[in-house]
Design a protein around this motif. Structure first.
Motif, PDB file in Angstrom:
ATOM      1  N   GLU A  42       0.968  -1.173   0.057  1.00  0.00           N
ATOM      2  CA  GLU A  42       0.062  -0.183  -0.101  1.00  0.00           C
ATOM      3  C   GLU A  42       0.826   1.739   0.108  1.00  0.00           C
ATOM      4  OE1 GLU A  42      -3.528   2.073   2.594  1.00  0.00           O
ATOM      5  OE2 GLU A  42      -3.182   0.132   2.707  1.00  0.00           O
ATOM      6  N   PRO A  43       1.695   1.573   1.083  1.00  0.00           N
ATOM      7  CA  PRO A  43       3.168   2.235   0.730  1.00  0.00           C
ATOM      8  C   PRO A  43       3.132   2.583  -0.821  1.00  0.00           C
ATOM      9  CG  PRO A  43       2.689   0.885   2.643  1.00  0.00           C
ATOM     10  CD  PRO A  43       2.367   0.582   2.084  1.00  0.00           C
ATOM     11  N   CYS A  44       3.303   1.921  -1.261  1.00  0.00           N
ATOM     12  CA  CYS A  44       4.239   2.371  -2.564  1.00  0.00           C
ATOM     13  C   CYS A  44       3.366   2.445  -3.539  1.00  0.00           C
ATOM     14  CB  CYS A  44       5.457   0.876  -2.974  1.00  0.00           C
ATOM     15  SG  CYS A  44       6.171   0.694  -4.337  1.00  0.00           S
ATOM     16  N   LEU A  45       2.701   1.584  -3.493  1.00  0.00           N
ATOM     17  CA  LEU A  45       1.312   2.187  -4.286  1.00  0.00           C
ATOM     18  C   LEU A  45       0.826   3.561  -4.262  1.00  0.00           C
ATOM     19  CD1 LEU A  45      -0.947  -0.707  -4.048  1.00  0.00           C
ATOM     20  CD2 LEU A  45       0.088  -0.173  -6.100  1.00  0.00           C
ATOM     21  N   ALA A  46       0.687   4.224  -3.252  1.00  0.00           N
ATOM     22  CA  ALA A  46       0.465   5.439  -2.490  1.00  0.00           C
ATOM     23  C   ALA A  46       1.538   6.375  -3.379  1.00  0.00           C
ATOM     24  CB  ALA A  46       0.003   5.908  -1.384  1.00  0.00           C
ATOM     25  N   LEU A  47       2.658   6.448  -3.279  1.00  0.00           N
ATOM     26  CA  LEU A  47       3.782   7.083  -3.724  1.00  0.00           C
ATOM     27  C   LEU A  47       4.383   6.349  -5.419  1.00  0.00           C
ATOM     28  CD1 LEU A  47       6.578   8.784  -2.489  1.00  0.00           C
ATOM     29  CD2 LEU A  47       7.955   6.321  -3.983  1.00  0.00           C
ATOM     30  N   GLN A  48       3.491   5.709  -6.239  1.00  0.00           N
ATOM     31  CA  GLN A  48       3.100   5.646  -6.953  1.00  0.00           C
ATOM     32  C   GLN A  48       2.598   6.860  -8.159  1.00  0.00           C
ATOM     33  OE1 GLN A  48       2.580   1.730  -8.264  1.00  0.00           O
ATOM     34  NE2 GLN A  48       4.976   0.196  -7.054  1.00  0.00           N
ATOM     35  N   GLU A  49       1.336   6.582  -7.447  1.00  0.00           N
ATOM     36  CA  GLU A  49       0.156   7.373  -7.611  1.00  0.00           C
ATOM     37  C   GLU A  49       0.183   9.109  -7.783  1.00  0.00           C
ATOM     38  OE1 GLU A  49      -4.287   8.472  -5.368  1.00  0.00           O
ATOM     39  OE2 GLU A  49      -3.131   7.310  -4.598  1.00  0.00           O
ATOM     40  N   ALA A  50       0.985   9.220  -6.297  1.00  0.00           N
ATOM     41  CA  ALA A  50       1.519  10.596  -6.349  1.00  0.00           C
ATOM     42  C   ALA A  50       2.506  11.024  -7.339  1.00  0.00           C
ATOM     43  CB  ALA A  50       2.616  10.714  -5.027  1.00  0.00           C
ATOM     44  N   PHE A  51       3.476  10.290  -7.961  1.00  0.00           N
ATOM     45  CA  PHE A  51       4.817   9.942  -8.937  1.00  0.00           C
ATOM     46  C   PHE A  51       4.123  10.089  -9.675  1.00  0.00           C
ATOM     47  CE2 PHE A  51       7.847   7.864 -12.331  1.00  0.00           C
ATOM     48  CZ  PHE A  51       8.357   9.552 -11.357  1.00  0.00           C
ATOM     49  N   SER A  52       3.044   9.941 -10.380  1.00  0.00           N
ATOM     50  CA  SER A  52       2.004   9.758 -11.127  1.00  0.00           C
ATOM     51  C   SER A  52       1.515  11.477 -12.072  1.00  0.00           C
ATOM     52  CB  SER A  52       0.919   8.552 -12.002  1.00  0.00           C
ATOM     53  OG  SER A  52       1.457   7.537 -11.793  1.00  0.00           O
ATOM     54  N   ARG A  53       0.877  11.456 -10.911  1.00  0.00           N
ATOM     55  CA  ARG A  53       0.714  13.167 -10.763  1.00  0.00           C
ATOM     56  C   ARG A  53       1.836  13.829 -10.869  1.00  0.00           C
ATOM     57  NH1 ARG A  53      -2.676  11.400  -6.403  1.00  0.00           N
ATOM     58  NH2 ARG A  53      -1.324  12.635  -5.094  1.00  0.00           N
ATOM     59  N   LEU A  54       2.384  13.598 -10.624  1.00  0.00           N
ATOM     60  CA  LEU A  54       3.619  14.854 -10.438  1.00  0.00           C
ATOM     61  C   LEU A  54       4.363  15.031 -11.718  1.00  0.00           C
ATOM     62  CD1 LEU A  54       6.103  16.484  -9.264  1.00  0.00           C
ATOM     63  CD2 LEU A  54       7.562  14.437  -9.213  1.00  0.00           C
ATOM     64  N   VAL A  55       4.435  13.965 -12.558  1.00  0.00           N
ATOM     65  CA  VAL A  55       4.680  13.393 -13.725  1.00  0.00           C
ATOM     66  C   VAL A  55       3.213  14.472 -14.952  1.00  0.00           C
ATOM     67  CG1 VAL A  55       4.975  12.062 -15.764  1.00  0.00           C
ATOM     68  CG2 VAL A  55       5.915  11.623 -13.445  1.00  0.00           C
ATOM     69  N   GLN A  56       2.424  14.516 -14.892  1.00  0.00           N
ATOM     70  CA  GLN A  56       0.990  14.473 -15.694  1.00  0.00           C
ATOM     71  C   GLN A  56       0.950  15.855 -15.397  1.00  0.00           C
ATOM     72  OE1 GLN A  56      -2.434  12.493 -14.653  1.00  0.00           O
ATOM     73  NE2 GLN A  56      -3.682  13.288 -16.135  1.00  0.00           N
ATOM     74  N   GLU A  57       1.476  16.469 -13.650  1.00  0.00           N
ATOM     75  CA  GLU A  57       1.588  17.712 -13.511  1.00  0.00           C
ATOM     76  C   GLU A  57       2.619  19.004 -14.398  1.00  0.00           C
ATOM     77  OE1 GLU A  57       0.063  18.595 -10.705  1.00  0.00           O
ATOM     78  OE2 GLU A  57      -1.712  16.786  -9.912  1.00  0.00           O
ATOM     79  N   THR A  58       3.592  17.849 -14.648  1.00  0.00           N
ATOM     80  CA  THR A  58       4.472  18.937 -14.763  1.00  0.00           C
ATOM     81  C   THR A  58       5.313  18.479 -16.350  1.00  0.00           C
ATOM     82  OG1 THR A  58       5.825  17.056 -13.833  1.00  0.00           O
ATOM     83  CG2 THR A  58       5.287  18.472 -12.427  1.00  0.00           C
ATOM     84  N   SER A  59       4.707  17.270 -16.794  1.00  0.00           N
ATOM     85  CA  SER A  59       5.481  16.885 -18.143  1.00  0.00           C
ATOM     86  C   SER A  59       6.420  17.227 -18.695  1.00  0.00           C
ATOM     87  CB  SER A  59       4.593  17.642 -19.242  1.00  0.00           C
ATOM     88  OG  SER A  59       3.294  18.012 -19.121  1.00  0.00           O
ATOM     89  N   PRO A  60       7.651  16.610 -17.510  1.00  0.00           N
ATOM     90  CA  PRO A  60       8.999  16.883 -17.668  1.00  0.00           C
ATOM     91  C   PRO A  60       8.859  16.204 -18.800  1.00  0.00           C
ATOM     92  CG  PRO A  60       8.421  14.587 -16.279  1.00  0.00           C
ATOM     93  CD  PRO A  60       7.093  15.979 -16.527  1.00  0.00           C
ATOM     94  N   GLU A  61      10.988  16.369 -19.743  1.00  0.00           N
ATOM     95  CA  GLU A  61      11.275  15.877 -21.196  1.00  0.00           C
ATOM     96  C   GLU A  61      11.253  14.607 -20.920  1.00  0.00           C
ATOM     97  OE1 GLU A  61      14.867  16.842 -23.997  1.00  0.00           O
ATOM     98  OE2 GLU A  61      14.309  18.484 -22.711  1.00  0.00           O
ATOM     99  N   PRO A  62      11.015  13.557 -21.881  1.00  0.00           N
ATOM    100  CA  PRO A  62      11.194  12.531 -21.584  1.00  0.00           C
ATOM    101  C   PRO A  62      12.304  12.149 -21.974  1.00  0.00           C
ATOM    102  CG  PRO A  62       9.705  13.023 -23.399  1.00  0.00           C
ATOM    103  CD  PRO A  62       9.780  14.318 -22.999  1.00  0.00           C
ATOM    104  N   PRO A  63      13.247  10.741 -21.763  1.00  0.00           N
ATOM    105  CA  PRO A  63      15.115  10.161 -21.204  1.00  0.00           C
ATOM    106  C   PRO A  63      14.793  10.239 -22.737  1.00  0.00           C
ATOM    107  CG  PRO A  63      13.660   8.397 -20.823  1.00  0.00           C
ATOM    108  CD  PRO A  63      12.428  10.140 -20.453  1.00  0.00           C
ATOM    109  N   THR A  64      15.924  10.800 -23.945  1.00  0.00           N
ATOM    110  CA  THR A  64      16.648   9.849 -25.096  1.00  0.00           C
ATOM    111  C   THR A  64      16.968   8.581 -24.619  1.00  0.00           C
ATOM    112  OG1 THR A  64      18.627  11.060 -24.588  1.00  0.00           O
ATOM    113  CG2 THR A  64      16.983  12.221 -25.566  1.00  0.00           C
ATOM    114  N   GLU A  65      17.407   7.566 -25.536  1.00  0.00           N
ATOM    115  CA  GLU A  65      17.845   6.350 -25.896  1.00  0.00           C
ATOM    116  C   GLU A  65      19.555   7.071 -25.351  1.00  0.00           C
ATOM    117  OE1 GLU A  65      17.922   4.589 -29.355  1.00  0.00           O
ATOM    118  OE2 GLU A  65      15.592   4.098 -29.434  1.00  0.00           O
ATOM    119  N   ALA A  66      20.127   8.147 -25.852  1.00  0.00           N
ATOM    120  CA  ALA A  66      21.615   8.389 -25.186  1.00  0.00           C
ATOM    121  C   ALA A  66      21.356   8.003 -23.909  1.00  0.00           C
ATOM    122  CB  ALA A  66      22.327   9.480 -26.318  1.00  0.00           C
ATOM    123  N   ASP A  67      20.723   8.607 -22.801  1.00  0.00           N
ATOM    124  CA  ASP A  67      20.531   9.263 -21.405  1.00  0.00           C
ATOM    125  C   ASP A  67      20.473   7.940 -21.271  1.00  0.00           C
ATOM    126  OD1 ASP A  67      20.384  11.810 -21.514  1.00  0.00           O
ATOM    127  OD2 ASP A  67      18.269  12.386 -22.175  1.00  0.00           O
TER     128      ASP A  67
END
Length: 261
Positions: free
Chosen positions: A83-108
């Motif tokens: 459960e704690p890990c699922l809660a963190l995953q949910e928070a992380f998904s919201r962070l990525v959705q709201e901030t739209s960080p640049e995706p990694p390149t294959e080189a990264d």
């Protein structure tokens, strides 16, 4: 997303010309390697927008069984379905959705994988030491990964947003993730509080990572000034900041070695 170069930019380093061509030999013990490996896995997972490794980064499989650190290790020894890990995953998904960080390149991602491979394939001598050769970009990535690992271990969840390069105007989304991170792993902390790196409540592997960071960042900072650690004196007029300080051992392990070739 800038992965390997992020730490260099944080130091004000422009990795061009001679520095880009430089190589460093880093010497380490097996316990250093275990922490470095975990730091690279953590960095690679976050670069690929995955959060699960945070939940298990102090599990014996990754961190070893450091007897004095078992209490803190239990907090970071979770399964993805817990459960704690699922809660963190949910928070992380919201962070990525709201901030739209640049995706990694294959080189990264390839750079992280190459660094991880170098640590995992290192061969140890009779004294228990091994060595790996890193480029400037790879050494910079080692610095970044170790800082990420150490800061999470003291309760600074906001570092995830910084690592992903989330825009400054999205700071509220970053701190929302930080609050959930501390609720999951550090419920005793209030407000924006976090532990100091020397706290006895912090897993010693975090101090191992911080020690690695100290050594590496000094070499990168000196090189950016055209100087060599151990050969050239520090000019306090132009070489200001913690990155120029001599490393101070904070963990149970002696400091890694680092030399430019």
């Amino acid at each position: 997303m800038v992965v390997g170069g992020k730490a260099a930019m944080d130091l004000g380093i422009c990795m061009q010309g001679e520095m880009m061509e430089s190589r460093w030999v880093v010497g380490f013990l097996e316990e250093h390697a275990r922490v470095m490996r975990s730091a690279f896995i953590l960095a690679g997972n976050l670069s690929d927008f995955k959060i699960d490794f945070i939940c298990e980064m102090f599990a014996p499989l990754h961190a070893g069984d450091v007897q004095t650190e078992r209490r803190m290790a239990q907090r970071f020894n979770l399964r993805p379905e817990d459960e704690p890990c699922l809660a963190l995953q949910e928070a992380f998904s919201r962070l990525v959705q709201e901030t739209s960080p640049e995706p990694p390149t294959e080189a990264d991602l390839a750079e992280v994988a190459e660094c991880l491979k170098k640590v995992e394939e290192a061969r140890y001598d009779a004294r228990g030491w091994a060595a790996a050769t890193f480029t400037a970009a790879e050494l910079s990535l080692l610095r970044t990964a170790c800082e990420l690992y150490a800061r999470l271990a003291i309760g600074q969840g906001w570092v995830v947003g910084g690592y992903l390069g989330c825009p400054a105007e999205m700071s509220e989304a970053v701190y929302a993730f930080d609050r959930r991170f501390r609720e999951v792993f550090f419920p005793e902390l209030r407000g924006d509080a976090y532990y100091g790196i020397n706290s006895q409540l912090v897993h010693d592997n975090a101090r191992v990572a911080w020690d690695v960071l100290q050594v590496v960042r000094q070499h990168l900072a000196f090189t950016a000034q055209g100087k060599v650690v151990g050969q050239d004196k520090r000019d306090v007029r132009t070489m200001k900041g913690a990155e120029f300080d001599d490393p101070m051992q904070r963990s149970r392990l002696e400091l890694i070695t680092c030399s430019r070739i």
